[in-house]
Design a protein around this motif. Structure first.
Motif, PDB file in Angstrom:
ATOM      1  N   GLY A  68      24.352  32.357  28.813  1.00 24.88           N
ATOM      2  CA  GLY A  68      25.754  32.154  28.456  1.00 24.88           C
ATOM      3  C   GLY A  68      26.749  32.825  29.395  1.00 24.88           C
ATOM      4  O   GLY A  68      26.415  33.737  30.144  1.00 24.88           O
ATOM      5  N   PHE A  69      28.011  32.356  29.306  1.00 26.86           N
ATOM      6  CA  PHE A  69      29.107  32.931  30.094  1.00 26.86           C
ATOM      7  C   PHE A  69      29.535  34.269  29.503  1.00 26.86           C
ATOM      8  O   PHE A  69      29.489  34.474  28.293  1.00 26.86           O
ATOM      9  CB  PHE A  69      30.324  32.002  30.032  1.00 26.86           C
ATOM     10  CG  PHE A  69      30.300  30.909  31.046  1.00 26.86           C
ATOM     11  CD1 PHE A  69      30.922  31.075  32.270  1.00 26.86           C
ATOM     12  CD2 PHE A  69      29.674  29.708  30.786  1.00 26.86           C
ATOM     13  CE1 PHE A  69      30.923  30.063  33.216  1.00 26.86           C
ATOM     14  CE2 PHE A  69      29.658  28.693  31.716  1.00 26.86           C
ATOM     15  CZ  PHE A  69      30.286  28.862  32.938  1.00 26.86           C
ATOM     16  N   HIS A  70      29.988  35.160  30.378  1.00 29.57           N
ATOM     17  CA  HIS A  70      30.587  36.409  29.896  1.00 29.57           C
ATOM     18  C   HIS A  70      32.083  36.435  30.197  1.00 29.57           C
ATOM     19  O   HIS A  70      32.895  36.803  29.372  1.00 29.57           O
ATOM     20  CB  HIS A  70      29.912  37.610  30.547  1.00 29.57           C
ATOM     21  CG  HIS A  70      30.585  38.905  30.230  1.00 29.57           C
ATOM     22  ND1 HIS A  70      30.756  39.329  28.925  1.00 29.57           N
ATOM     23  CD2 HIS A  70      31.187  39.828  31.012  1.00 29.57           C
ATOM     24  CE1 HIS A  70      31.425  40.475  28.939  1.00 29.57           C
ATOM     25  NE2 HIS A  70      31.696  40.792  30.177  1.00 29.57           N
ATOM     26  N   CYS A  71      32.474  36.051  31.414  1.00 28.05           N
ATOM     27  CA  CYS A  71      33.912  35.939  31.692  1.00 28.05           C
ATOM     28  C   CYS A  71      34.174  34.909  32.784  1.00 28.05           C
ATOM     29  O   CYS A  71      33.279  34.567  33.560  1.00 28.05           O
ATOM     30  CB  CYS A  71      34.550  37.288  32.010  1.00 28.05           C
ATOM     31  SG  CYS A  71      33.783  38.170  33.331  1.00 28.05           S
ATOM     32  N   LEU A  72      35.421  34.442  32.816  1.00 29.08           N
ATOM     33  CA  LEU A  72      35.837  33.371  33.725  1.00 29.08           C
ATOM     34  C   LEU A  72      37.177  33.731  34.331  1.00 29.08           C
ATOM     35  O   LEU A  72      38.012  34.326  33.655  1.00 29.08           O
ATOM     36  CB  LEU A  72      36.078  32.097  32.923  1.00 29.08           C
ATOM     37  CG  LEU A  72      34.996  31.049  32.767  1.00 29.08           C
ATOM     38  CD1 LEU A  72      35.546  29.944  31.887  1.00 29.08           C
ATOM     39  CD2 LEU A  72      34.580  30.481  34.110  1.00 29.08           C
ATOM     40  N   HIS A  73      37.385  33.337  35.569  1.00 29.30           N
ATOM     41  CA  HIS A  73      38.708  33.558  36.169  1.00 29.30           C
ATOM     42  C   HIS A  73      38.926  32.445  37.190  1.00 29.30           C
ATOM     43  O   HIS A  73      38.068  32.216  38.026  1.00 29.30           O
ATOM     44  CB  HIS A  73      38.731  34.920  36.870  1.00 29.30           C
ATOM     45  CG  HIS A  73      40.091  35.333  37.302  1.00 29.30           C
ATOM     46  ND1 HIS A  73      40.857  36.229  36.598  1.00 29.30           N
ATOM     47  CD2 HIS A  73      40.848  34.942  38.349  1.00 29.30           C
ATOM     48  CE1 HIS A  73      42.014  36.378  37.218  1.00 29.30           C
ATOM     49  NE2 HIS A  73      42.021  35.604  38.276  1.00 29.30           N
ATOM     50  N   VAL A  74      40.054  31.751  37.101  1.00 21.49           N
ATOM     51  CA  VAL A  74      40.310  30.678  38.072  1.00 21.49           C
ATOM     52  C   VAL A  74      41.205  31.229  39.174  1.00 21.49           C
ATOM     53  O   VAL A  74      42.221  31.884  38.887  1.00 21.49           O
ATOM     54  CB  VAL A  74      40.972  29.455  37.397  1.00 21.49           C
ATOM     55  CG1 VAL A  74      41.320  28.396  38.432  1.00 21.49           C
ATOM     56  CG2 VAL A  74      40.033  28.875  36.362  1.00 21.49           C
ATOM     57  N   LEU A  75      40.832  30.963  40.413  1.00 18.06           N
ATOM     58  CA  LEU A  75      41.659  31.442  41.533  1.00 18.06           C
ATOM     59  C   LEU A  75      42.999  30.728  41.492  1.00 18.06           C
ATOM     60  O   LEU A  75      43.066  29.513  41.278  1.00 18.06           O
ATOM     61  CB  LEU A  75      40.962  31.146  42.873  1.00 18.06           C
ATOM     62  CG  LEU A  75      40.032  32.246  43.375  1.00 18.06           C
ATOM     63  CD1 LEU A  75      38.845  32.423  42.460  1.00 18.06           C
ATOM     64  CD2 LEU A  75      39.551  31.936  44.784  1.00 18.06           C
ATOM     65  N   ASN A  76      44.081  31.493  41.741  1.00 14.17           N
ATOM     66  CA  ASN A  76      45.418  30.902  41.673  1.00 14.17           C
ATOM     67  C   ASN A  76      45.596  29.787  42.675  1.00 14.17           C
ATOM     68  O   ASN A  76      46.145  28.746  42.386  1.00 14.17           O
ATOM     69  CB  ASN A  76      46.484  31.971  41.925  1.00 14.17           C
ATOM     70  CG  ASN A  76      46.697  32.769  40.664  1.00 14.17           C
ATOM     71  OD1 ASN A  76      46.498  32.242  39.575  1.00 14.17           O
ATOM     72  ND2 ASN A  76      47.045  34.027  40.802  1.00 14.17           N
ATOM     73  N   SER A  77      45.162  30.042  43.906  1.00 18.38           N
ATOM     74  CA  SER A  77      45.179  28.949  44.878  1.00 18.38           C
ATOM     75  C   SER A  77      43.772  28.889  45.419  1.00 18.38           C
ATOM     76  O   SER A  77      43.176  29.939  45.669  1.00 18.38           O
ATOM     77  CB  SER A  77      46.166  29.249  46.006  1.00 18.38           C
ATOM     78  OG  SER A  77      45.773  30.438  46.645  1.00 18.38           O
ATOM     79  N   PRO A  78      43.240  27.690  45.593  1.00 16.65           N
ATOM     80  CA  PRO A  78      41.873  27.634  46.114  1.00 16.65           C
ATOM     81  C   PRO A  78      41.811  28.333  47.468  1.00 16.65           C
ATOM     82  O   PRO A  78      42.809  28.389  48.183  1.00 16.65           O
ATOM     83  CB  PRO A  78      41.629  26.133  46.282  1.00 16.65           C
ATOM     84  CG  PRO A  78      42.642  25.474  45.413  1.00 16.65           C
ATOM     85  CD  PRO A  78      43.820  26.383  45.376  1.00 16.65           C
ATOM     86  N   PRO A  79      40.665  28.892  47.816  1.00 18.87           N
ATOM     87  CA  PRO A  79      40.555  29.575  49.103  1.00 18.87           C
ATOM     88  C   PRO A  79      40.870  28.621  50.244  1.00 18.87           C
ATOM     89  O   PRO A  79      40.525  27.449  50.171  1.00 18.87           O
ATOM     90  CB  PRO A  79      39.092  30.024  49.167  1.00 18.87           C
ATOM     91  CG  PRO A  79      38.435  29.510  47.956  1.00 18.87           C
ATOM     92  CD  PRO A  79      39.438  28.892  47.061  1.00 18.87           C
TER      93      PRO A  79
END
Length: 1318
Positions: free
Chosen positions: A290-301
């Motif tokens: 299972g997932f523990h945490c998620l974070h989406v990059l503000n702007s893709p690299p």
């Protein structure tokens, strides 16, 4: 310079205990292990994330991490010991610390409404705000956010609405505060909880980036809601496909308004949602855990693309622009634009998932998340390493790829110790803190035996006997050391007066076992008798004894480590402590004897260091400080005795090469010295034949008492000799062979001495090039870099075996305009009118490429091909894998190879280029009426060029990653011996280069000779830990292996100090005239005007300083003219630089010395330009200018002229190498072009073509936890190995030191001391 080199790092996984443990900003992301923060950064050249830094200042569990929204270089972290730290990632240092926060900073976040303030809260609040700098610096309490009735799970500041903040609580409620509004405490609990005392903690909380009031909330059991923080009502409740699914993490996708993602906590399913729908838009199963945490990059690299028009936005595909073009059908709505999610899983896995392309950009699977207490190599496989951790698992790693290959099932609680079954039994025994001991059968994937004799007491050590595979020993906090058979039958219970922490079976006698006890004593037991009393008790430690280790090479010798910080060496036969090793400042845990060098012992401690000891005299040879916490386990494999693994409370495993400790031995092997100089004897072999069980106890002990005295290998001060089984086996095998023994000897010793990471691969390729039969290649050959003649064959059979189906791709973008219907109608009419080309164009406009391409050949093959190219270009623009079949179908190999290279998929590029070379890709030659198509040969040539380009790019990728040996393999795979050798030399793998070059023979000769010269320089100046005369002889032996070695031998004799007798002996060995004759020859040559001969013989005479003015005047005269070249002056300057140091530093030589240093500095700068040593060119010019400024000299060089040259070099090389993507480019002026052109005319070409380019040693890319060293050349922090200059304080990176020494032999400190970083 540290003797022990770090060559590998197994990073820790992400901890599963706290919520906010991953964060991202721009092209970096970070996650927390238990005690350290790992920062990864995008390498723009290769489009991949690399470990950039490990920040380890926290001594207790890290609780939260938050990246500064205003400055991408800063982030904050908090830990359980009431500490908050602000880090600067770019400089890799702590810039502020807040100690003794009131309560643990359980959650923490930068304030969005203030530039330099961080807010944090403990479980019940209040919310503290720490202003880091400025007039208001200090900690204040938020005026409303306090006195909560339920613990805070997390809080989030609003990104737009100043000062607005929301809290999530364990009872499921929210609290919302906004300046000027009434505080809302404990509101919006899920409806099902109203009126009950049940708790349903808020597991995730995020403000909608496009709204001032909407908030997305996840409760552990209740699921996800979108709530309005103003009207305090629930807008939408989202429903899951299965009632069993629960969510602990969610994140908005900034590039797709209204979209968010969630990660399931039972299984690794990533779900994509849109606020307009209550069910997921899409689901992907990314992992079993299972997932523990998620974070989406503000702007893709930011990634580079090959055929990118400069005006086009880099990050949007044609399907994600603000107004979507009419290219989408109804069922393709809600597709995701490019977005990158940092995903952390409950098993410690960490990855960066590209949602648009549906693939991992980066995945670091199965890392340990807690202290690693023990590590051991598999007895029959030096490539497999097992680790045991506090996190309740044992993992088995492949140390060549640094990936986990097995992990133990379930969770066993804390695992303190592990022991492999002997031989190839594929089982591991583990010892736990509360659950007894177990045997895990790796192949069956399950626990096959459990031992519970110690009850619930912790078992601190488990040891499987390697001489008798049926016996296993355990020792425990209950005071017993128990010996049992593997099926559980108890053979002995040895009672101790207190807890027993360590036990070890003797490697030379199957019935002897030693223990370490809390009562400060070491005991030795003899298992073959029925007595439960120890044979010996050794006393001397002043605190508890932890581990004990028998020497594998010295019968009756054992060591013990204690909480008193010392390691003691005991001699069983003398019944005494024969040495005390003091130096650690905290308890000692890890202990390891080397299996080849009998006196070499390594220890690891709670003081975070690893120490290497010469136990003959109790000297510490080296201290390694790279771990960020207590060091627990140390191990090496007898077949690779100089590669060591260590594990630590910092949750990492590190790999080390110990070969620098035995340099003279390696060189003895290269110089083809006799076996006596390589292999020694410790007297152990004679004892192996004794079986003590045949004798009574007393006679057995008397036999042990008459152990033969140790041989020369253990005499104090003697150079290292190999005394273990592997070296003896090599010797025996070689003595059986006939033919070219040297080749076998070099290969076998090289494989034994080299660290993992490519040396086996390199030797396999050498064998292929030398014509070895393919059937003799090892099974794992196809897993590494193969020779290209095998690549397609192996990959084809691999493809036939593969039956897995890949996930389907995403469709297009968002929403459908009405114009689409009209275009469709028009297309149908054109089709009925037979206007196929027009139909195709409309289909393309509609995005229905497949329909267009399927009928395009009816227009013409040429049109179809053109259409295919347009589709390929569009897909490349969008960075889509779908481009591959289009390029293959039209035979556009070049486009495809460059597409793969632009994405960093270098191995794919190589595969396609090789397939094309072998004629597997059909190239369409559309012949025109005017003339024939290209001939196949031209295509073949073109493909070969592509193949070489792909190989060079892949090699450079390995090289920049600190893996010079694998870079060399890439060139050998296409038979490019020259570049393969050059990469080994540039990676400072000199011994390996000589071995491989010797075997490859003539094609490698120039590079082999250069490597031998550098090794000889190393021997000339090795610190005098061994007799220096022996080293000079070694240097001479190495040089005598090269043709035309007279000049090199002259330099050796000129430089080496010593008494008259030593120098005469060296002259004789090198077949040079005597010192007296050299004086006469110098005077004769001087009279004849032969400058070079004069200098040469003066340097070899008793008055070498006489050479200085002659040589310096010659060089000054030359560089005063306008048309001088480097080749005319360099040989003279190089020879002069070998003047004996004690003569050069004499007061009478001050002016000549200063002039020599200035000339060497200037010529060094020119050589560095020729060799493209970019990082040291400015430093060499600066060094020369400083010497000119500060010292009294008359040389025809002006400071203005030097800075003019440096500016011209900078201006003219920035075209080739723009320093950053954002800096504006200013073209060089005409005068700069002229200066640079003159410079290049002087330089001419580098004779050894391949060695152009910077040096990069193994481990250069590995971050360390240790002291931050700043380079005195660049002023920047040094990553990778550090080189200390002669003052013992100044440091430069080892890479810069190697490049500097190759172009300017003298130290950057201007003292006249020679530099020897080799």
């Amino acid at each position: 310079m540290s003797q022990v080199r770090q060559v590998g790092l197994l990073a820790a996984g992400c901890q599963p205990w706290n919520r906010d443990v991953c964060a991202a900003s721009g092209d970096r992301f970070a996650y927390c292990a238990t005690l350290a923060i790992y920062v990864y950064q995008l390498d723009h050249h290769y489009n991949e994330f690399k470990l950039h830094a490990i920040m380890s200042e926290h001594k207790k569990t890290i609780t939260a991490l938050s990246w500064c929204p205003h400055n991408p270089d800063l982030f904050a972290s908090g830990s359980a010991d009431n500490l908050v730290i602000i880090w600067n990632v770019a400089e890799q240092k702590v810039i502020a610390k807040l100690d003794n926060t009131k309560g643990t900073p359980a959650s923490l976040s930068w304030c969005w409404n203030a530039g330099d303030a961080v807010a944090f809260a403990s479980h019940r609040g209040p919310l503290f705000i720490w202003t880091i700098s400025g007039p208001d610096s200090g900690v204040t309490v938020h005026k409303d956010a306090h006195s909560f009735l339920s613990d805070i799970c997390m809080f989030r500041w609003h990104t737009q609405k100043k000062g607005k903040v929301a809290f999530g609580h364990t009872d499921g409620s929210l609290s919302i505060f906004q300046p000027g509004n009434k505080s809302q405490k404990h509101v919006l609990r899920p409806d099902s909880l109203e009126g009950t005392d049940e708790e349903d903690p808020v597991s995730a909380l995020e403000w909608d980036p496009l709204s001032t009031d909407y908030l997305l909330v996840a409760n552990l059991h209740h699921g996800i809601r979108l709530v309005d923080s103003e009207s305090l009502c629930c807008i939408t409740t989202f429903s899951f496909p299965s009632a069993a699914a629960s969510v602990q993490c969610l994140a908005w996708v900034p590039s797709a308004p209204g979209m968010f993602i969630t990660g399931d906590s039972q299984v690794g399913v990533l779900r994509i949602w849109n606020v307009s729908r209550t069910t997921p838009v899409d689901n992907f199963k990314l992992k079993k855990t299972g997932f523990h945490c998620l974070h989406v990059l503000n702007s893709p690299p930011r990634k580079k693309f090959s055929n990118q028009s400069p005006t086009k936005n880099h990050y949007t595909s044609s399907t994600s622009e603000a107004v979507p073009p009419p290219t989408l059908t109804q069922n393709q709505a809600f597709s995701l634009p490019p977005g990158h999610a940092v995903c952390c899983f409950l098993d410690g896995g960490v990855g960066l998932y590209d949602m648009g392309a549906k693939k991992w950009d980066f995945l670091r699977d199965l890392g340990h998340v807690e202290t690693i207490f023990d590590c051991k190599f598999k007895p029959d496989n030096p490539n497999l390493l097992a680790t045991a951790s506090f996190d309740g698992t044992i993992k088995v790693w492949d140390i060549n790829t640094l990936t986990a290959v097995y992990t133990s099932p379930g969770n066993e609680g804390v695992i303190y110790s592990l022991s492999w079954a002997p031989g190839d039994l594929n089982c591991i025994a583990g010892a736990t803190s509360r659950n007894g001991a177990f045997i895990w059968d790796i192949k069956k994937g399950k626990m096959v035996q459990r031992f519970n004799e110690h009850g619930k007491n912790g078992i601190f050590c488990i040891a499987w006997s390697h001489k008798d595979s049926k016996r296993i020993a355990t020792c425990s906090g209950d005071g017993y050391c128990i010996i049992r058979t593997i099926d559980g039958k108890i053979l002995h219970k040895y009672r101790h007066p207190a807890a027993v922490f360590g036990c070890d079976w003797s490697q030379n006698n199957k019935d002897m076992i030693a223990t370490g006890c809390e009562d400060k004593n070491v005991r030795v037991y003899y298992v073959a008798t029925s007595s439960d009393q120890p044979l010996k008790v050794f006393s001397g430690h002043t605190e508890k004894v932890f581990h004990v280790r028998w020497s594998p090479l010295r019968e009756g010798t054992l060591c013990s480590g204690s909480d008193d910080g010392s390691v003691r060496i005991w001699d069983y036969t003398q019944d005494a402590c024969i040495n005390i090793l003091s130096g650690h400042t905290a308890p000692v845990r890890g202990l390891m004897w080397n299996t080849e060098i009998p006196y070499l012992l390594i220890s690891g401690s709670w003081d975070y260091t690893i120490k290497v000891w010469d136990t003959r005299e109790g000297i510490c040879l080296d201290t390694v400080c790279d771990h960020g916490a207590d060091v627990y386990g140390l191990t090496c494999h007898p077949r690779r005795p100089f590669t060591m693994a260590s594990c630590s409370r910092d949750s990492t495993v590190r790999l080390w090469s110990l070969t620098p400790l035995i340099t003279p031995l390696q060189i003895n092997i290269l110089a083809d010295r006799s076996w006596e100089d390589i292999i020694g004897n410790t007297g152990v072999e004679t004892l192996h034949v004794l079986d003590l069980s045949k004798y009574g106890l007393i006679s057995a002990l008397s036999l042990l008492g008459c152990v033969p005295s140790p041989d020369s290998a253990i005499e104090p001060g003697a150079p290292p000799l190999l005394c273990g089984k592997v070296s003896r086996d090599i010797k025996q095998e070689i003595e059986k062979l006939s033919g070219n023994l040297r080749v076998k000897k070099l290969r076998w010793f090289s494989e034994c001495l080299s660290p993992p990471g490519g040396s086996d691969n390199l030797w396999n390729l050498v064998a292929v090039i030398k014509g070895q039969d393919d059937s003799l290649l090892p099974q794992n050959y196809c897993k590494g870099i193969m020779h290209l003649k095998h690549l397609i064959k192996f990959r084809t059979s691999e493809a036939q075996e593969l039956t897995t189906v890949k996930m389907s791709k995403f469709g297009g973008g968002i929403g459908v305009p009405t114009k689409e219907e009209r275009l469709k109608e028009a297309a149908q009419i054109h089709l009925r009118l037979g206007q196929v080309q027009r139909y195709c164009e409309l289909m393309v406009e509609l995005g229905e490429w497949d329909k267009a391409l399927s009928v395009a050949p009816s227009v013409s093959v040429k049109y179809w091909k053109k259409l295919m190219q347009r589709r390929a270009d569009q897909l490349i623009q969008e960075d889509k894998d779908d481009v591959i079949p289009y390029c293959i179908a039209i035979g556009d190999v070049k486009k495809l190879v460059h597409f793969f290279m632009s994405r960093g998929q270098l191995k794919e590029a190589l595969l396609v280029a090789q397939a094309a070379c072998e004629g597997n890709v059909q190239t369409f030659h559309v012949s025109t009426p005017k003339g024939p198509s290209f001939s196949d040969d031209i295509y073949k040539e073109d493909f070969n060029e592509l193949l070489q380009e792909a190989c060079r790019e892949l090699a450079e990728w390995y090289f920049q990653d600190g893996r010079a040996v694998l870079a060399s393999c890439c060139h050998l795979a296409v038979d490019n011996i020259e570049l393969a050798m050059a990469y080994l030399i540039r990676g400072n793998e000199l011994e390996l280069a000589v071995c491989v070059g010797t075997v490859l023979g003539e094609p490698a000769a120039p590079a082999t000779h250069y490597a031998l010269e550098l090794l000889a320089r190393k021997c000339m100046m090795i610190p005098a830990c061994f007799p220096s005369v022996g080293y000079r002889d070694l240097a001479a032996d190495l040089l005598l292996l090269t043709p035309d070695s007279e000049l090199q031998l002259v330099k050796l004799c000129a430089f080496c100090p010593g008494g008259t007798e030593e120098i005469s002996h060296l002259h004789e060995k090198c077949k040079l005239p005597t010192v007296e004759e050299c004086m006469q020859l110098a005077e004769t040559a001087h009279a004849d005007g032969k400058i070079f001969e004069t200098i040469k013989y003066y340097l070899l005479s008793q008055e070498p300083e006489k050479a200085l003015p002659i040589g310096i005047d010659f060089i000054k005269e030359h560089i005063s003219s306008s048309d001088w070249t480097l080749d005319t002056i360099y040989p003279v300057l190089d020879l002069l630089s070998y003047i004996r140091t004690e003569k050069l530093v004499l007061h009478t030589c001050t002016e000549a010395r200063n002039e020599l240093l200035i000339l060497c500095g200037y010529v060094g700068a020119l050589l560095a330009i020729r060799r493209q040593y970019q990082s040291i060119i400015p430093a060499l010019y600066e060094y020369t200018s400083q010497l000119l400024k500060r010292r009294k000299v008359s040389v025809p060089l002006k400071i203005e002229h030097l800075s003019e040259e440096l500016d011209a070099w900078r201006a003219c090389t920035q075209i080739v190498n723009p320093s950053s993507e954002d800096s504006p480019y200013t073209p060089p002026s005409d005068s700069q072009r002229l200066v640079y052109a003159t410079l290049l005319k002087r330089l001419k070409e580098e004779p050894l073509r391949g060695i152009v380019g910077p040096d990069y040693v193994t481990g250069s890319n590995l971050p360390s936890h240790s002291d931050i060293h700043i380079s005195c050349l660049t002023g920047l922090k040094i990553q990778g190995p550090v080189f200390f200059l002669e003052d013992g304080k100044s440091t430069i990176s080892l890479n810069d030191a190697l490049m500097w020494a190759k172009v300017n032999p003298f130290s950057p400190l201007g003292t006249g001391i020679r530099l020897n970083p080799f």
